[in-house]
Design an enzyme around this catalytic site. Structure first.
Site, mmCIF file in Angstrom:
data_model
loop_
_atom_site.group_PDB
_atom_site.id
_atom_site.type_symbol
_atom_site.label_atom_id
_atom_site.label_comp_id
_atom_site.label_asym_id
_atom_site.label_seq_id
_atom_site.Cartn_x
_atom_site.Cartn_y
_atom_site.Cartn_z
ATOM 1 N N PHE A 117 0.848 -1.184 0.000
ATOM 2 C CA PHE A 117 0.000 0.000 0.000
ATOM 3 C C PHE A 117 0.886 1.238 0.000
ATOM 4 O O PHE A 117 1.832 1.334 0.782
ATOM 5 C CB PHE A 117 -0.934 0.001 1.214
ATOM 6 C CG PHE A 117 -2.019 1.032 1.106
ATOM 7 C CD1 PHE A 117 -3.090 0.821 0.257
ATOM 8 C CD2 PHE A 117 -1.952 2.209 1.819
ATOM 9 C CE1 PHE A 117 -4.099 1.780 0.129
ATOM 10 C CE2 PHE A 117 -2.951 3.167 1.702
ATOM 11 C CZ PHE A 117 -4.022 2.960 0.850
ATOM 12 N N ASP A 188 1.915 -5.122 8.417
ATOM 13 C CA ASP A 188 0.728 -4.278 8.336
ATOM 14 C C ASP A 188 -0.469 -5.217 8.180
ATOM 15 O O ASP A 188 -0.563 -5.952 7.191
ATOM 16 C CB ASP A 188 0.839 -3.326 7.136
ATOM 17 C CG ASP A 188 -0.335 -2.351 7.046
ATOM 18 O OD1 ASP A 188 -1.404 -2.645 7.599
ATOM 19 O OD2 ASP A 188 -0.182 -1.302 6.384
ATOM 20 N N TYR A 213 -10.930 0.633 10.618
ATOM 21 C CA TYR A 213 -12.158 0.980 9.901
ATOM 22 C C TYR A 213 -12.529 0.026 8.776
ATOM 23 O O TYR A 213 -13.532 0.228 8.101
ATOM 24 C CB TYR A 213 -12.090 2.416 9.361
ATOM 25 C CG TYR A 213 -10.883 2.744 8.506
ATOM 26 C CD1 TYR A 213 -10.819 2.375 7.171
ATOM 27 C CD2 TYR A 213 -9.819 3.464 9.036
ATOM 28 C CE1 TYR A 213 -9.729 2.692 6.392
ATOM 29 C CE2 TYR A 213 -8.714 3.782 8.276
ATOM 30 C CZ TYR A 213 -8.674 3.401 6.954
ATOM 31 O OH TYR A 213 -7.585 3.706 6.178
ATOM 32 N N LYS A 214 -11.758 -1.023 8.575
ATOM 33 C CA LYS A 214 -12.115 -1.983 7.538
ATOM 34 C C LYS A 214 -12.935 -3.112 8.160
ATOM 35 O O LYS A 214 -14.084 -2.922 8.530
ATOM 36 C CB LYS A 214 -10.853 -2.489 6.850
ATOM 37 C CG LYS A 214 -10.016 -1.383 6.193
ATOM 38 C CD LYS A 214 -8.813 -1.941 5.476
ATOM 39 C CE LYS A 214 -7.832 -0.848 5.061
ATOM 40 N NZ LYS A 214 -8.403 0.143 4.139
ATOM 41 N N ARG A 365 -12.358 -4.469 -7.437
ATOM 42 C CA ARG A 365 -12.064 -5.067 -6.136
ATOM 43 C C ARG A 365 -13.357 -5.286 -5.358
ATOM 44 O O ARG A 365 -14.164 -4.367 -5.186
ATOM 45 C CB ARG A 365 -11.114 -4.164 -5.343
ATOM 46 C CG ARG A 365 -10.526 -4.832 -4.110
ATOM 47 C CD ARG A 365 -9.468 -3.958 -3.466
ATOM 48 N NE ARG A 365 -10.058 -2.788 -2.810
ATOM 49 C CZ ARG A 365 -9.465 -2.124 -1.807
ATOM 50 N NH1 ARG A 365 -8.274 -2.505 -1.384
ATOM 51 N NH2 ARG A 365 -10.033 -1.074 -1.268
#
Length: 406
Positions: A117, A188, A213-214, A365
């Site tokens: 990322f 991560d 938040y995922k 995605r």
């Protein structure tokens, strides 16, 4: 067969007529979050005012929520704390890892993957520039990480599940390879925590970060978390600035207001400033939704959902190519397909009520949050994709207008 997690969907505020396949980017809102946050605002903040730091135990929230997350990532409760954002936490832990390796003067390389990322790579680039000590960032392909680790490697920095493809690293194997070479491992967990089992201590992991938040359903911009193995917390005992963002709540006695920094001898040293109480309160509810379901049950359903989606899409949809690993043991809780006009295709699907997202340059995605995604959603989403492509709906002009967030 009956879905043992079916009733968990009722905990979430999902709009009628929407199939939500973007929980890997932003988790859905739990109904209980509204009640909790309203209570914190009206009663704890409104009535309790500053007294709520003690009376409502606000001061303990970072560690309390961290201890709950620890159960989901294979850590001890005292090894995890919630604080700041993933990017800030990554800066902290990467700087800490380099400091712990400072005695090995020939170790100056940070190994990461080219498709990591971007914020992870930017943080590493910025830290290398800030330190000015000859460190470098070596980027390799996803499956080349193990081979790139050698005697020059100080830190290996990888994301457990790749954000663009859903490909999953072998945490124990890569951690072992890093240690064999004398390097430290930074993970991560942003795309894995809350969706699949993570076993940090069994893997002998060093340090990790992740977002709230995922799959943890903490809300937009929810606080992130930091894990540091107990042995490294002990190793930092004589290094006051091993974690360089020295803030008052990282001090061992914050309310003595000592002008000289003395770090906490615990995971608290990774705290910096005053925690976001509203954010942490929402995050705690989200984490509780995951704990109530059980991570093994979530993983089992995730596997079933993603396998079904791949099978249907490949049978019905022409012009797309699977970019996620076909082997479920190497795949997280998302499925990604490429298409030459992926952005427009996704916009057309969203207009029909099927929400996934686009990742440049050509990735469709789809995230499968097992707490609230149904098997029927898989069938309907695949049908939608087929109709959008077969009917050339994506060619409409409005679906080519790029929004700020994709």
């Amino acid at each position: 067969t009956q879905d043992p997690l079916a009733n968990h969907r009722n905990q979430f505020a999902l709009p009628e007529g929407v199939i939500y396949l973007d929980g890997n980017s932003l988790g859905a809102l739990p109904h209980a979050t509204r009640t909790r946050v309203q209570g914190v605002v009206a009663k704890e903040w409104g009535d309790g005012l500053i007294r709520s730091w003690n009376a409502a135990n606000w001061i303990d929230l970072p560690r309390r929520v961290g201890a709950k997350i620890a159960q989901l990532i294979g850590a001890e409760s005292h090894e995890v704390i919630c604080a700041d954002s993933t990017s800030i936490n990554l800066f902290k832990v990467l700087a800490t890892a380099l400091r712990l390796q400072a005695s090995s003067r020939d170790r100056k390389v940070i190994v990461s993957e080219r498709t990591n990322f971007p914020t992870d790579l930017y943080v590493a680039q910025g830290l290398v520039d800030l330190l000015g000590q000859g460190h470098s960032l070596q980027l390799v392909e996803f499956d080349e990480a193990a081979a790139a680790i050698d005697e020059r490697t100080a830190v290996v920095m990888l994301t457990h599940v790749n954000f663009k493809t859903g490909a999953m690293h072998d945490t124990p194997a890569l951690t072992g390879r890093a240690h064999e070479a004398g390097a430290l491992m930074v993970w991560d967990l942003s795309h894995s925590a809350g969706a699949l089992p993570v076993t940090l201590n069994k893997a002998d992991a060093d340090i990790a970060v992740g977002c709230g938040y995922k799959y943890l359903n903490g809300g937009p911009g929810a606080p992130a978390f930091v894990f540091a193995a107990g042995r490294h917390l002990s190793a930092m005992a004589n290094e006051p600035f091993a974690q360089p963002l020295a803030g008052w709540l990282g001090h061992r006695a914050p309310f003595e207001f000592d002008p000289d920094y003395r770090p906490a001898m615990s995971i608290d040293r990774f705290a910096v400033g005053t925690p976001s109480i509203l954010g942490l309160s929402a995050l705690e509810v989200g984490v509780d939704t995951v704990l109530a379901a059980g991570i093994d049950a979530l993983r089992a359903k995730s596997i079933a959902l993603t396998e079904l989606f791949i099978r249907i899409v490949e049978a019905q949809c022409h012009g797309v190519a699977l970019e996620s690993p076909r082997n479920v043991q190497h795949r997280g809780s998302q499925v990604c397909f490429s298409h030459p006009h992926a952005y427009a295709v996704m916009q057309a699907m969203i207009a029909r009520g099927v929400i996934g997202d686009f990742r440049a340059p050509d990735i469709l995605r789809f995230g499968f949050a097992p707490l609230y995604v149904r098997y029927a959603d898989v069938w309907d989403a695949a049908k939608c994709l087929h109709e959008v492509i077969a009917g050339s709906e994506w060619q409409r002009d409005e679906f080519h207008l790029k929004a700020a967030v994709t």
